[in-house]
Design a protein around this motif. Structure first.
Motif, short mmCIF file in Angstrom:
data_model
loop_
_atom_site.label_atom_id
_atom_site.label_comp_id
_atom_site.label_asym_id
_atom_site.label_seq_id
_atom_site.Cartn_x
_atom_site.Cartn_y
_atom_site.Cartn_z
N LEU A 1 14.04 1.08 -132.43
CA LEU A 1 13.19 0.19 -131.63
C LEU A 1 12.98 -1.14 -132.32
CD1 LEU A 1 10.50 2.70 -130.28
CD2 LEU A 1 12.25 1.50 -128.97
N LEU A 2 12.77 -1.11 -133.62
CA LEU A 2 12.60 -2.34 -134.38
C LEU A 2 13.85 -3.20 -134.30
CD1 LEU A 2 10.74 -3.88 -136.39
CD2 LEU A 2 11.93 -2.68 -138.21
N PHE A 3 15.00 -2.56 -134.39
CA PHE A 3 16.28 -3.29 -134.32
C PHE A 3 16.43 -3.96 -132.97
CE2 PHE A 3 20.82 -3.18 -133.09
CZ PHE A 3 21.30 -4.07 -134.01
N PHE A 4 16.15 -3.24 -131.87
CA PHE A 4 16.30 -3.82 -130.54
C PHE A 4 15.27 -4.90 -130.28
CE2 PHE A 4 18.67 0.15 -129.44
CZ PHE A 4 19.86 -0.49 -129.13
N THR A 5 14.06 -4.77 -130.82
CA THR A 5 13.03 -5.78 -130.67
C THR A 5 13.45 -7.07 -131.36
OG1 THR A 5 11.38 -4.01 -130.71
CG2 THR A 5 10.57 -6.24 -130.97
N LYS A 6 13.99 -6.96 -132.57
CA LYS A 6 14.44 -8.16 -133.30
C LYS A 6 15.64 -8.80 -132.60
CE LYS A 6 12.89 -7.21 -137.97
NZ LYS A 6 13.28 -7.07 -139.37
N LYS A 7 16.50 -7.96 -132.02
CA LYS A 7 17.69 -8.48 -131.34
C LYS A 7 17.29 -9.26 -130.09
CE LYS A 7 22.31 -6.93 -130.28
NZ LYS A 7 23.22 -5.82 -130.10
N LYS A 8 16.27 -8.79 -129.36
CA LYS A 8 15.81 -9.48 -128.15
C LYS A 8 15.17 -10.83 -128.50
CE LYS A 8 15.10 -5.52 -125.16
NZ LYS A 8 14.12 -4.70 -124.42
N LYS A 9 14.46 -10.89 -129.64
CA LYS A 9 13.82 -12.14 -130.05
C LYS A 9 14.83 -13.17 -130.48
CE LYS A 9 9.44 -10.18 -131.53
NZ LYS A 9 8.54 -9.92 -132.67
N SER A 10 16.01 -12.74 -130.94
CA SER A 10 17.03 -13.66 -131.44
C SER A 10 17.74 -14.38 -130.37
CB SER A 10 18.10 -12.93 -132.23
OG SER A 10 17.53 -12.25 -133.31
#
Length: 195
Positions: free
Chosen positions: A186-195
Motif C-alpha cells: 500500500l505504501l508503494f502504491f501510495t508513493k507511486k500515485k503521488k509521483s
C-alpha cells in the motif's frame, strides 16, 4: 522497487526463524498417557531450548494440587515428589518462558497404578478363596479395561488440544508478516500515485 523487493525477501526469510523461535516440549518423564507402576520420585520435562527460571509446573489429582519442589536447570523443568503417589489419574500442568520470552503452557496426563496388598478380613476355605479370586479377577479386568479406554480418550483429546495450540502459535507470526507485506505494498502504491 528494488527496496521493496529486498524488504519482502528479508521478511519472508524471517518467517521460519519466527516459527522456530518458540520452545517446545522435547521429552517428559512420565510421558503422555503413561501408566506408572513404580514409585515416582521426580517429574522431569525436557524442552528444545533453554527455559527461564520463572517457569513452573503443578501436579493435579482430582482437582487438588499436590506439592512439588520445582527447579529449572538449562532445558529441564524438574519437580520432586515429597511422598509416594496414590493410584489414580494425574495431570502435570506446566508453564514456561522460552529463550525468546514467549510464555508457553501445556499438560501431560498419566496414571499411577500400583499393586496394593490388601489383607482379607475373614479367613475362608480354599474353595471359597478360589471362587472369590475368580470373581475379583474378572472385576479387576473390567476396571482395567474401562480405565484404559478413559485414558486413551483423554490422550486423544489432549493431543488434539495441543495441536490446536501449536497451530494458533504458528498462525500469529504469519498474520503479522502478511500485514507488514500489505502495508509495504500500500505504501508503494501510495508513493507511486503521488509521483
Amino acid at each position: 522497487m528494488k527496496k521493496i523487493i529486498f524488504i519482502l525477501l528479508c521478511t519472508l526469510m524471517m518467517v521460519p526463524s519466527l516459527v522456530r523461535a518458540h520452545t517446545g516440549l522435547s521429552t517428559s518423564i512420565p510421558s503422555e498417557g503413561q501408566v506408572i507402576s513404580e514409585d515416582l520420585d521426580q517429574i522431569t520435562l525436557t524442552f528444545e531450548t533453554s527455559i527461564e527460571e520463572l517457569s513452573t509446573m503443578e501436579l493435579i489429582k482430582d482437582g487438588n494440587v499436590i506439592p512439588l519442589d520445582v527447579k529449572v536447570e538449562n532445558k529441564q523443568l524438574m519437580g520432586s515428589v515429597a511422598k509416594p503417589l496414590e493410584n489414580g489419574s494425574y495431570i502435570i500442568q506446566w508453564k514456561i518462558i522460552g529463550e525468546d520470552g514467549h510464555p508457553i503452557e501445556g499438560e501431560i496426563h498419566f496414571v499411577v497404578q500400583m499393586e496394593q496388598n490388601e489383607a482379607e478380613p475373614n479367613p475362608s476355605t480354599p474353595e471359597e478363596s478360589d471362587v472369590n479370586q475368580g470373581d475379583n479377577s474378572q472385576t479387576d479386568q473390567q476396571d482395567d479395561k474401562s480405565q484404559q479406554q478413559n485414558t486413551a480418550a483423554d490422550i486423544a483429546e489432549n493431543t488434539e488440544d495441543e495441536n490446536n495450540n501449536l497451530s494458533s502459535i504458528m498462525f500469529v507470526p504469519f498474520i503479522i508478516i502478511l500485514i507488514i507485506i500489505l502495508g509495504i505494498v500500500l505504501l508503494f502504491f501510495t508513493k507511486k500515485k503521488k509521483s
